[in-house]
Design an enzyme around this catalytic site. Structure first.
Site, PDB file in Angstrom:
ATOM      1  NE  ARG A 122      59.598  15.153 -20.297  1.00 31.66           N
ATOM      2  CZ  ARG A 122      60.778  15.423 -19.621  1.00 31.66           C
ATOM      3  NH1 ARG A 122      61.432  16.230 -20.124  1.00 31.66           N
ATOM      4  NH2 ARG A 122      60.773  14.763 -18.458  1.00 31.66           N
ATOM      5  CD  GLN A 127      52.384  19.296 -16.816  1.00 34.17           C
ATOM      6  OE1 GLN A 127      51.695  19.455 -15.885  1.00 34.17           O
ATOM      7  NE2 GLN A 127      53.188  20.023 -17.266  1.00 34.17           N
ATOM      8  CG  ASP A 130      57.125  13.474 -17.361  1.00 32.82           C
ATOM      9  OD1 ASP A 130      57.785  12.594 -17.390  1.00 32.82           O
ATOM     10  OD2 ASP A 130      57.394  14.643 -17.886  1.00 32.82           O
ATOM     11  CB  SER A 133      58.900  14.705 -14.691  1.00 29.26           C
ATOM     12  OG  SER A 133      58.805  15.453 -15.732  1.00 29.26           O
ATOM     13  CE1 TYR A 232      63.504  14.751 -22.361  1.00 29.34           C
ATOM     14  CE2 TYR A 232      62.046  15.050 -24.197  1.00 29.34           C
ATOM     15  CZ  TYR A 232      62.194  14.373 -22.960  1.00 29.34           C
ATOM     16  OH  TYR A 232      61.408  13.749 -22.178  1.00 29.34           O
TER      17      TYR A 232
HETATM   18  P1  NAD Z   1      66.903  15.741 -19.437  1.00 28.14           P
HETATM   19  O1  NAD Z   1      66.879  14.757 -18.320  1.00 28.14           O
HETATM   20  O2  NAD Z   1      66.721  15.265 -20.588  1.00 28.14           O
HETATM   21  O3  NAD Z   1      68.230  16.681 -19.179  1.00 28.14           O
HETATM   22  C1  NAD Z   1      68.674  17.067 -18.092  1.00 28.14           C
HETATM   23  C2  NAD Z   1      69.274  18.644 -18.378  1.00 28.14           C
HETATM   24  O4  NAD Z   1      70.462  18.489 -18.904  1.00 28.14           O
HETATM   25  C3  NAD Z   1      68.301  19.484 -19.352  1.00 28.14           C
HETATM   26  O5  NAD Z   1      67.723  20.771 -18.986  1.00 28.14           O
HETATM   27  C4  NAD Z   1      69.085  19.783 -20.615  1.00 28.14           C
HETATM   28  O6  NAD Z   1      68.781  21.234 -21.249  1.00 28.14           O
HETATM   29  C5  NAD Z   1      70.434  19.691 -19.995  1.00 28.14           C
HETATM   30  N1  NAD Z   1      71.505  19.638 -20.978  1.00 28.14           N
HETATM   31  C6  NAD Z   1      71.812  18.700 -21.743  1.00 28.14           C
HETATM   32  N2  NAD Z   1      73.061  18.964 -22.528  1.00 28.14           N
HETATM   33  C7  NAD Z   1      73.644  19.827 -21.685  1.00 28.14           C
HETATM   34  C8  NAD Z   1      74.807  20.268 -21.915  1.00 28.14           C
HETATM   35  N3  NAD Z   1      75.805  20.082 -22.793  1.00 28.14           N
HETATM   36  N4  NAD Z   1      75.208  21.221 -20.857  1.00 28.14           N
HETATM   37  C9  NAD Z   1      74.315  21.473 -19.979  1.00 28.14           C
HETATM   38  N5  NAD Z   1      73.304  21.070 -19.773  1.00 28.14           N
HETATM   39  C10 NAD Z   1      72.689  20.223 -20.687  1.00 28.14           C
HETATM   40  O7  NAD Z   1      65.741  16.790 -19.473  1.00 28.14           O
HETATM   41  P2  NAD Z   1      64.599  16.946 -18.033  1.00 28.14           P
HETATM   42  O8  NAD Z   1      65.198  17.379 -16.966  1.00 28.14           O
HETATM   43  O9  NAD Z   1      63.727  15.825 -18.426  1.00 28.14           O
HETATM   44  O10 NAD Z   1      63.678  18.229 -18.486  1.00 28.14           O
HETATM   45  C11 NAD Z   1      63.839  18.836 -20.020  1.00 28.14           C
HETATM   46  C12 NAD Z   1      62.869  20.059 -19.826  1.00 28.14           C
HETATM   47  O11 NAD Z   1      61.503  19.508 -20.293  1.00 28.14           O
HETATM   48  C13 NAD Z   1      62.666  20.777 -18.559  1.00 28.14           C
HETATM   49  O12 NAD Z   1      62.484  22.127 -18.857  1.00 28.14           O
HETATM   50  C14 NAD Z   1      61.411  20.286 -18.005  1.00 28.14           C
HETATM   51  O13 NAD Z   1      61.176  21.277 -16.956  1.00 28.14           O
HETATM   52  C15 NAD Z   1      60.524  20.058 -19.209  1.00 28.14           C
HETATM   53  N6  NAD Z   1      59.444  19.277 -18.786  1.00 28.14           N
HETATM   54  C16 NAD Z   1      58.197  19.638 -19.396  1.00 28.14           C
HETATM   55  C17 NAD Z   1      57.185  18.762 -19.130  1.00 28.14           C
HETATM   56  C18 NAD Z   1      55.741  19.134 -19.539  1.00 28.14           C
HETATM   57  O14 NAD Z   1      55.628  20.026 -20.037  1.00 28.14           O
HETATM   58  N7  NAD Z   1      54.906  18.037 -19.378  1.00 28.14           N
HETATM   59  C19 NAD Z   1      57.536  17.350 -18.209  1.00 28.14           C
HETATM   60  C20 NAD Z   1      58.824  17.255 -17.824  1.00 28.14           C
HETATM   61  C21 NAD Z   1      59.708  18.309 -17.975  1.00 28.14           C
END
Ligand code: NAD
Length: 380
Positions: A122, A127, A130, A133, A232
């Site tokens: 990430r 991006q 990804d 995403s 994450y």
């Molecule tokens: P993910 O699919 O791994 O998890 C989904 C969500 O579940 C996450 O927000 C996580 O915090 C939440 N979660 C985990 N355990 C939990 C629990 N016990 N109770 C409630 N919620 C829980 O995560 P994701 O959607 O792929 O993304 C994680 C982060 O990374 C996000 O903030 C996203 O914006 C960020 N991101 C950054 C980039 C980048 O900078 N290039 C790219 C993609 C995503």
């Protein structure tokens, strides 16, 4: 280079790893050739003739594609019957389950050099590659539409001559990429939305979409521990889980629809809705469990089925992006195209595997007949 795209054979997989748009880019901008298996795009609404018009050669069988390709683009990891088709020394790019050690070992034995796109880090530079995403975004959107379909009431507030219909209350558990898209979609349909996540950093994003953020009281050290450097979630303490369970049970009783998206990379999905919580929900309520492939956030979810407990319907479809196959493929194919460009030496037009490159190092799962590393390390 010769780039090949076989049809996906995993049951229910409707996506395809390239589109006429990306074929055109590979050929015109990259100087490569493309071979696509006949019918590879059919379930994603792409005709063979569209691939041909973009310059691809259509091959009748998967074996022809594998035999003719230096780089094979896939959506899913090869099924057992595809493994013998992989050509030693060729490159494979796809969603290859980097945490599945025995699967990666079998892949390594074929002698391919393989890149698992789930492990793209990430970072800003990555991006455009990804895939988690791009596909999670689609899953979050489709989850709300499925919930709306299963729900026997309206989502928006309606004022009619026959009286007022109250807006549905949607609870989103996990406000990452899928969760945020679910919030936005449910809001557009007029629902009242609240959301919950272990990472306090998402509060602002949830609120900016017009939803309420449900907060579990946390100590300062838990706040810092909730998120990895990669963005994450981490597995939380048992004490935190108890506080969280009480709050979720309370919010679930008030909810009409719950979309669960909570994941912790490389682990079983956290169990957020136990049987007792589900039984206490309103009759007619709907749960869509997006975490089903990692074991599910709800104890009663059954993979690829809709089940009912005390009038609560629980949807466990494991591949929601495949239900939006055309756009899911379009976005996935662009991610893959950007990744392949990263592998290319633009001057020579051939692949150079720079293992010092952070994205290449994180995604490379096997080379020279052996797995590269324990994949979890790159996601921590
Ligand atoms: P993910 O699919 O791994 O998890 C989904 C969500 O579940 C996450 O927000 C996580 O915090 C939440 N979660 C985990 N355990 C939990 C629990 N016990 N109770 C409630 N919620 C829980 O995560 P994701 O959607 O792929 O993304 C994680 C982060 O990374 C996000 O903030 C996203 O914006 C960020 N991101 C950054 C980039 C980048 O900078 N290039 C790219 C993609 C995503």
């Amino acid at each position: 280079m010769r780039i090949g795209v076989p049809a996906e054979i995993r049951p229910g997989e409707t996506r395809v790893a390239t589109t006429p748009e990306t074929v055109g880019k590979f050929i015109q901008k990259g100087g490569h050739t493309c071979v696509v298996q006949a019918g590879a795009g059919t379930a994603a609404t792409i005709r063979d003739s569209s691939f041909e018009a973009a310059g691809a050669v259509i091959a009748p069988h998967a074996a022809d594609v594998y035999a003719q390709s230096d780089i094979v683009l896939k959506v899913r990891a090869p099924e057992p019957e595809e493994l013998p088709l992989l050509r030693r020394g060729s490159i494979l790019v796809g969603l290859l389950n980097p945490h599945d050690e025995s699967g990666i070992e079998k892949l390594a034995e074929t002698g391919v050099t393989a890149f698992a796109l789930e492990a793209v880090p990430r970072i800003t530079r990555a991006q455009a590659m990804d895939v988690l995403s791009s596909q999670a975004n689609i899953a979050g959107y489709k989850a709300v539409l499925i919930a709306a379909n299963e729900y026997r009431r309206f989502l928006p507030l309606l004022m009619t001559a026959a009286g007022t219909v109250k807006a549905a209350r949607v609870l989103v558990l996990g406000a990452g990429v899928a969760g945020l898209q679910a919030i936005a979609t449910a809001r557009r349909l007029g629902a009242v939305v609240e959301a919950f996540d272990v990472r306090p950093a998402v509060k602002e994003q949830v609120e900016s979409l017009g939803a309420k953020f449900v907060e579990v009281p946390v100590a300062e050290h838990e706040r810092a521990d909730a998120e990895t450097a990669g963005g994450y979630a981490r597995e939380m303490s048992d004490e935190y889980k108890r506080r969280q369970a009480t709050l979720i049970a309370e919010r679930a009783r008030a909810a009409d629809i719950i979309i669960t998206t909570a994941l912790v990379p490389g682990r079983r999905a956290p169990l957020l809705l136990d049987e007792e919580t589900v039984r206490a929900m309103k009759p007619g309520a709907v749960i869509v469990d997006l975490a089903v492939e990692q074991g599910g956030n709800c104890a009663l979810t059954e993979r690829d089925r809709v089940v009912q407990t005390e009038g609560v319907r629980i949807v466990g479809y494991s591949n929601l992006p495949a239900l939006v196959a055309a756009d899911a493929s379009a976005l996935y194919a662009r991610n893959v195209h950007n990744f392949v460009n990263l592998l290319m030496d633009p001057a020579a037009g051939t692949v150079t595997i720079d293992r010092h490159d952070e994205i290449i190092a994180a995604t490379l799962v096997c080379i020279d007949g052996a797995p590269t590393r324990k994949p979890e390390t790159s996601l921590a």
